[in-house]
Motif scaffolding. Structure first.
Motif, short mmCIF file in Angstrom:
data_model
loop_
_atom_site.label_atom_id
_atom_site.label_comp_id
_atom_site.label_asym_id
_atom_site.label_seq_id
_atom_site.Cartn_x
_atom_site.Cartn_y
_atom_site.Cartn_z
N PHE A 251 0.84 -1.20 0.00
CA PHE A 251 0.00 0.00 0.00
C PHE A 251 0.87 1.25 0.00
O PHE A 251 0.63 2.19 -0.77
CB PHE A 251 -0.93 -0.02 1.21
CG PHE A 251 -1.79 1.20 1.35
CD1 PHE A 251 -2.95 1.33 0.62
CD2 PHE A 251 -1.43 2.22 2.22
CE1 PHE A 251 -3.75 2.46 0.74
CE2 PHE A 251 -2.22 3.35 2.35
CZ PHE A 251 -3.39 3.47 1.61
N ILE A 252 1.88 1.28 0.85
CA ILE A 252 2.79 2.43 0.91
C ILE A 252 3.53 2.63 -0.40
O ILE A 252 3.62 3.74 -0.94
CB ILE A 252 3.79 2.26 2.08
CG1 ILE A 252 3.06 2.27 3.42
CG2 ILE A 252 4.85 3.34 2.05
CD1 ILE A 252 3.93 1.86 4.58
N ARG A 253 4.05 1.52 -0.96
CA ARG A 253 4.82 1.61 -2.20
C ARG A 253 3.98 2.09 -3.37
O ARG A 253 4.41 2.96 -4.16
CB ARG A 253 5.44 0.24 -2.55
CG ARG A 253 6.56 -0.21 -1.63
CD ARG A 253 7.73 0.75 -1.61
NE ARG A 253 8.24 1.06 -2.93
CZ ARG A 253 9.22 0.37 -3.55
NH1 ARG A 253 9.76 -0.65 -2.94
NH2 ARG A 253 9.64 0.74 -4.75
N PHE A 254 2.77 1.57 -3.52
CA PHE A 254 1.95 1.94 -4.67
C PHE A 254 1.37 3.34 -4.53
O PHE A 254 1.14 4.02 -5.54
CB PHE A 254 0.85 0.91 -4.89
CG PHE A 254 1.33 -0.31 -5.63
CD1 PHE A 254 1.32 -0.34 -7.01
CD2 PHE A 254 1.81 -1.41 -4.94
CE1 PHE A 254 1.78 -1.46 -7.70
CE2 PHE A 254 2.27 -2.52 -5.62
CZ PHE A 254 2.26 -2.56 -7.00
N GLN A 255 1.15 3.78 -3.32
CA GLN A 255 0.76 5.18 -3.13
C GLN A 255 1.89 6.11 -3.57
O GLN A 255 1.65 7.20 -4.11
CB GLN A 255 0.37 5.45 -1.68
CG GLN A 255 -0.96 4.84 -1.25
CD GLN A 255 -2.17 5.52 -1.86
OE1 GLN A 255 -2.49 5.31 -3.02
NE2 GLN A 255 -2.84 6.35 -1.06
N GLU A 256 3.13 5.70 -3.34
CA GLU A 256 4.28 6.49 -3.79
C GLU A 256 4.42 6.45 -5.30
O GLU A 256 4.72 7.47 -5.94
CB GLU A 256 5.56 5.97 -3.12
CG GLU A 256 5.62 6.20 -1.62
CD GLU A 256 6.82 5.53 -0.98
OE1 GLU A 256 7.50 4.74 -1.68
OE2 GLU A 256 7.08 5.78 0.21
#
Length: 526
Positions: A251-256
């Motif tokens: 979730f964190i990676r794809f939001q970035e």
């Protein structure tokens, strides 16, 4: 080094079949898990200064398999090796495991898939590793070969098969518009594109990730497949303490990656509703593992709130709460296995006198409970302090409501600690090997609160300070919530038949599939 961190667990899994005794397999698993944990600590130390990159094979960085370790992914790798070391020690004294070598073969493969996922810099490799971890998880959940376990495992597998199609379609769309699979190249390419071209791949990918995170409207499906209740204790501990973190990491990676169109406001709202509904559903349960399972959902909602607020302190608090949740939830699942085995029941209403029957394990479990409810000086209080720092009154009210819901449900859970057991005769004693990881992580739940700022600096290289008066105010709020929670539990929750019926509400398989389409449409419209 990155290659070995991924490959060594798989090689060890194969190596275990060479040995003829289960006891040898268990010793090997503990020794090499300890070595992997030490290696992961070293990885954390070297990624403080620079990112570590490995390109597997004699290919360039476009065609080769890329492994990347930065300060964030290294922390997740260390968390993985620590939890697998804990469950290795916990499982040493198992007498009823049909074949420990087969079991640990599967556990090592699962560990390798988690580590590979955290280190992978390639979108397609992430897809492969998600599939591997899901399949191995299902096999472990069905390991006891009981009919109901097999049924629940199949439902869990089918739901995940449907959800991963959204990821695969989104992945194909990203490759079509960027010509790349590498996350860094994709991020760079998407930053210069028209936002209209990014909406569909973003919605497809985030639908799959939201499903994995059991966010609204998916909050009920994972516990109700009974994957937590019916699987072995160590599998349930890994599912809650670690596998849920893989979804948060993605979730964190794809939001970035999709930062130009990332729907932070929408996921903030979704996190709020997920946290509240998870806490409410936990209040309605009486099975120990189901209470913990729904609180996994509630805490994921709180973490999503922290990550999505756009507040630097809240973001750090959300990251630290990932670590905090891994500690206290693994502790609670492992200790629940000891309690259930000792009392012969999993109903919290039938268990009393844990402090008297097993004082050390009871104390460690109580430390984890105090951590999850955010009691002062325990690990959860620090992460929740930063999540609720420098926020508006609405978010502050939400965090207080989530804290109150957590307190009420754990009033029911904590009733096991006191009173006199109605069981006669001596109960089975908790083996030393089972008690050690529970005690160690219980101590971490206390140390992570007392030395919270030092932990945050070690993990994230971020200097933060806690204002004494502000922390005291939040401690007073916690005490008030605890008193209100006790009154609500005593006069509203305890013995309430309506809540028991509400706790049985769940999505069927068709509803889960329909909710994916609804979520995709809502995200596109947003």
């Amino acid at each position: 080094m990155l290659t070995f961190l991924v490959i060594v667990p798989v090689l060890l899994a194969v190596l275990l079949f060479i040995f003829s005794t289960n006891i040898t397999a268990k010793i090997i698993s503990i020794v090499f898990q300890s070595a992997l944990f030490v290696a992961s600590i070293y990885l954390v130390m070297i990624t403080r200064d620079a990112e570590v990159i490995t390109i597997v094979g004699s290919y360039d960085d476009i065609l080769g398999i890329i492994l990347r370790a930065n300060s964030l992914s290294a922390i997740f790798v260390m968390l993985t090796t620590f939890i697998f070391l804990a469950v290795s020690v916990y499982s040493y004294s198992y007498k009823d495991r049909r074949d420990a070598r087969t079991f640990w073969f599967l556990m090592f493969v699962l560990e390798a898939s988690f580590i590979g996922l955290f280190l992978s810099g390639d979108l397609f490799n992430v897809f492969v590793l998600i599939e591997v971890s899901t399949l191995v998880t299902v096999i472990l959940a069905m390991y006891d070969r009981k009919k109901r376990n097999i049924f629940h495992g199949k439902v869990f597998l089918l739901a995940n098969v449907v959800s991963i199609q959204f990821y695969l379609l989104g992945l194909g769309y990203v490759y079509r518009i960027t010509g790349a699979m590498d996350m860094e190249r994709v991020t760079y390419a998407l930053a210069g594109m028209d936002a209209g071209n990014l909406l569909l791949p973003y919605a497809l990918l985030m639908t799959a990730i939201a499903f994995k995170n059991t966010l609204i409207p998916f909050f009920s499906w994972t516990p109700k497949t009974n994957i937590y209740r019916k699987s072995p204790t160590v599998v349930a501990a890994v599912l809650s303490g670690l596998q849920a973190k893989t979804s948060l990491y993605l979730f964190i990676r794809f939001q970035e990656i999709f930062e130009p169109i990332a729907a932070h406001d929408l996921f903030l709202a979704i996190g709020i509703f997920t946290g509240i509904f998870g806490a409410v559903m936990a209040i309605c349960q009486s099975h120990i593992k189901m209470i913990l399972a729904y609180h996994t959902i509630s805490q994921i909602g709180l973490i999503t709130v922290g990550i999505s607020l756009g507040n630097e302190y809240a973001y750090i608090g959300g990251l630290y709460h990932i670590f905090s949740h891994a500690m206290f939830k693994t502790t609670l699942f492992l200790s629940s296995g000891i309690i259930i085995h000792s009392y012969g029941t999993s109903n919290v209403n039938e268990i009393r006198g844990v402090f008297k029957r097993m004082p050390i394990v009871g104390a460690a479990t109580a430390a984890a409970v105090l951590g999850i409810v955010g009691a002062p000086f325990f690990i959860g209080s620090v992460s929740k302090y930063f999540i609720s720092s420098d926020v508006g009154p609405l978010i502050l009210a939400v965090t207080i409501a989530l804290s109150l819901g957590t307190i009420i449900s754990f009033m029911k859970f904590s009733s096991m600690f006191f009173g006199q057991s109605e069981l006669r005769g001596d109960s089975p004693k908790a083996e030393v090997c089972k008690s050690i990881p529970v005690i160690v992580m219980g101590v971490v739940c206390l140390a992570g609160g007392i030395m919270g700022t030092q932990f945050i600096y070690f993990f994230f290289r971020y200097s933060v300070g806690i204002q004494i008066w502000s922390y005291a105010q939040k401690s007073i709020i916690f005490i008030v919530c605890a008193l209100v929670g006790y009154l609500i539990y005593k006069y509203v929750v305890k013995g309430n038949a309506l809540l028991s019926r509400l706790g049985a509400v769940s999505f069927g398989f068709k509803s889960v599939c329909a909710s994916m389409g609804i979520f995709l449409a809502a995200l596109l419209l947003w």
